[in-house]
Write a protein that holds these residues in place. Structure first.
Motif, PDB file in Angstrom:
ATOM      1  N   UNK A   5      43.547  45.187  60.230  1.00  0.00           N
ATOM      2  CA  UNK A   5      43.009  45.921  59.023  1.00  0.00           C
ATOM      3  C   UNK A   5      44.157  45.762  57.907  1.00  0.00           C
ATOM      4  N   UNK A   6      45.530  46.004  58.496  1.00  0.00           N
ATOM      5  CA  UNK A   6      46.771  45.956  57.668  1.00  0.00           C
ATOM      6  C   UNK A   6      47.061  44.660  57.000  1.00  0.00           C
ATOM      7  N   UNK A   7      46.862  43.782  58.240  1.00  0.00           N
ATOM      8  CA  UNK A   7      47.228  42.356  58.036  1.00  0.00           C
ATOM      9  C   UNK A   7      46.505  41.814  56.958  1.00  0.00           C
ATOM     10  N   UNK A   8      45.237  42.066  56.859  1.00  0.00           N
ATOM     11  CA  UNK A   8      44.309  41.526  55.753  1.00  0.00           C
ATOM     12  C   UNK A   8      44.834  42.324  54.530  1.00  0.00           C
ATOM     13  N   UNK A   9      45.280  43.170  54.347  1.00  0.00           N
ATOM     14  CA  UNK A   9      45.901  43.788  53.129  1.00  0.00           C
ATOM     15  C   UNK A   9      47.020  43.005  52.602  1.00  0.00           C
ATOM     16  N   UNK A  10      47.782  42.784  53.587  1.00  0.00           N
ATOM     17  CA  UNK A  10      49.168  42.108  53.422  1.00  0.00           C
ATOM     18  C   UNK A  10      49.199  40.752  54.108  1.00  0.00           C
ATOM     19  N   UNK A  11      48.323  39.912  53.374  1.00  0.00           N
ATOM     20  CA  UNK A  11      48.488  38.210  54.337  1.00  0.00           C
ATOM     21  C   UNK A  11      49.769  37.544  54.112  1.00  0.00           C
ATOM     22  N   UNK A  12      50.274  37.187  55.296  1.00  0.00           N
ATOM     23  CA  UNK A  12      51.376  36.301  55.138  1.00  0.00           C
ATOM     24  C   UNK A  12      52.951  37.188  55.176  1.00  0.00           C
ATOM     25  N   UNK A  13      52.704  38.683  55.462  1.00  0.00           N
ATOM     26  CA  UNK A  13      53.829  39.580  55.773  1.00  0.00           C
ATOM     27  C   UNK A  13      54.406  40.358  54.613  1.00  0.00           C
ATOM     28  N   UNK A  14      53.612  40.355  53.596  1.00  0.00           N
ATOM     29  CA  UNK A  14      54.018  41.247  52.319  1.00  0.00           C
ATOM     30  C   UNK A  14      55.435  40.882  51.977  1.00  0.00           C
TER      31      UNK A  14
END
Length: 532
Positions: free
Chosen positions: A152-161
């Protein structure tokens, strides 16, 4: 750039320093927690003595639980890496344990219907609940839910933010929050300002959206703090200071100490994890400002902004805030408690921290005087919260604290004030001890889910979602139903904020992060946040 495994980093440093948690330390502390109970059983203790002994036993029991669950993370019980679980149980040991010693003589600010026997019974219920919470935390929600939350959070921060979409992101979010809060102030819906009777009597379709948009200010500040830690320069310092000034200003006029605590605490967490060391000076300074400035200011401000049966207009209250603040700084305002009454700052801090009162009155009156509530209310709360009031104009208004004051404390319905309810007390209202034990186990599993999936140690940008949840759950003064009702909507908004901030193309983020310094932290308690 190779991703750093924070768990492996902590274990490596622990082996290097040669210091690890004694495996049975928690058991030794738990055994010590039984000593006050043994003293109570072997002596003819008065009700006052039983409260003191029970408070000490509960506080030590919580330290044992903190030692046990903290060992999952790192040295120092996970406190230095800001795991939600250890901090929650530590705060519980203070708010339900140590502070309850004040009940050795019934406090003047406590509801007269609460008895020493009721406080003792409440401490017993809390003592039974802590092991269930610890079991829930240790067992966790299951690998499937952790993986889902991580995705869920990885899809909000693709590539590691690693980098922001654009350097204007914090300003856009800050601008949105300023407009939303100014509108809230004008409508009399912001924090403590306005006529509380209007909030109880009805709501509007735009009240919740404005409140959620107003919270974007904290997100903007945290995003700016993350950007500053990663790329420290003069321009980013100016952005951070400007956004911090905006958030502190709104916290001052809000009349809510919790907003100030979350703002300063969130910044400290970001710097602590990002820089790899505890900002002790900033924390001490923040606590000093809270005790010696914010508390007396807030007490006087609230008493002038809203009294029994009357309230200043929001515009007049905001205009009055600088004068009250100036009086506080000059020493003319010596109010230590709400209503302007003279009281020691320690006494006021104790009264505002003490959480046993709500549980004690619930244990005394439920189910004999007040029947149990239906569990369906808790289960349906998250679903009902996402239905906009524009679609459902007659959606029930959340007035849990106001209703609690009338049901349990015989509060006059004309006094529009919300009573604090701890999650423990609220769970007891839904089925007594069984509901408390089951609910606390699930709560522990939920805390573990947040620690495993959304910890800023994985990626520093996760503070945007972690900090609001951290403070709302550690120092919660709302019931379980309200907590769950706000959780789903808050997560959706935070997801969108993070997607807006970090959802640009991967190449653009990586170009903006060439100066990222993944360093081996000097303090072995702080692994460097993982990043791509």
């Amino acid at each position: 750039m190779k991703q750093l495994d924070p768990t492996l980093a902590v274990a490596t440093r622990q082996r290097r320093t040669g210091r690890r948690h004694p495996p049975l330390l928690w058991l030794a502390i738990a055994a010590v927690s039984l000593m006050p109970r043994v003293v109570e059983a072997c002596t003819a203790s008065s009700d006052s003595d039983r409260v003191v002994l029970g408070s000490l036993a509960f506080a030590i029991e919580c330290v044992a639980a903190m030692t046990l669950v903290g060992a999952v993370a790192s040295r120092r019980f996970g406190l230095t890496v800001f795991r939600l679980g250890p901090w929650y149980v530590l705060w519980t040991s203070v708010s339900f344990g140590l502070v309850t010693i004040a009940w050795r003589h019934p406090p003047a600010d406590a509801f007269s219907g609460i008895t020493l026997v009721g406080v003792s019974r409440a401490l017993t219920v809390a003592s039974l609940a802590v092991p269930l919470w610890a079991c829930g935390y240790l067992l966790g929600p299951g690998r499937g839910m952790v993986n889902a939350a991580t995705r869920f959070i990885a899809s909000a921060v693709p590539g590691g933010g690693v980098g922001l979409r654009n350097k204007s992101v914090p300003w856009v979010l800050c601008g949105v929050s300023i407009v939303a809060r100014v509108v809230e102030i004008a409508l009399g819906h912001y924090a403590y300002l306005g006529d509380a009777s209007q909030v109880v009597a009805g709501s509007t379709p735009y009240a919740q959206p404005l409140s959620l948009l107003g919270e974007c200010g904290l997100s903007a500040l945290l995003i700016a703090a993350v950007d500053l830690v990663r790329h420290e320069d003069g321009r980013r310092w100016l952005v951070f200071i400007a956004l911090l000034s905006v958030e502190v200003s709104f916290a001052v006029v809000s009349g809510m100490k919790g907003i100030f605590v979350t703002t300063i605490g969130g910044v400290c967490i970001t710097f602590a994890i990002g820089r790899g060391r505890m900002p002790t000076g900033s924390i001490v300074a923040g606590i000093a400002v809270l005790i010696f400035m914010i508390m007396p200011y807030n007490a006087s401000y609230r008493s002038l902004a809203r009294g029994q049966g009357w309230a200043l207009t929001p515009r007049d209250a905001v205009a009055m805030a600088p004068t009250v603040l100036n009086d506080t700084l000059s020493g003319e305002n010596t109010a230590g408690a709400e209503g302007g009454a003279e009281e020691s700052r320690l006494g006021y801090l104790t009264s505002r921290t003490r959480a046993i009162d709500s549980l004690a009155i619930v244990v005394q009156m439920t189910p004999d005087a007040v029947p149990y509530r239906h569990v369906d209310e808790i289960l349906l709360a998250p679903v009902l919260s996402i239905i906009p009031r524009a679609v459902w104009p007659d959606k029930p208004i959340a007035t849990t604290g106001y209703d609690f004051g009338q049901q349990y404390m015989s509060q006059n319905s004309a006094i529009y004030s919300a009573s604090a309810i701890s999650p423990l007390a609220d769970l007891y209202r839904y089925g007594g001890l069984i509901a408390v034990l089951v609910g606390m186990g699930l709560l522990g599993a939920g805390h573990r889910l947040i620690d495993e999936a959304w910890s800023p140690i994985k990626d520093l940008s996760y503070v945007v979602i972690f900090v609001p949840l951290f403070f709302s759950m550690v120092m919660s003064e709302e019931g379980v139903r309200d907590m769950l009702a706000s959780l789903l909507v808050r997560l959706i908004v935070l997801f969108l904020v993070m997607r807006f901030a970090y959802g640009g193309s991967r190449s653009r983020r990586l170009r903006g992060s060439t100066d990222l310094d993944l360093r081996e932290c000097g303090d072995a308690d702080f692994p460097a946040p993982a990043t791509a």
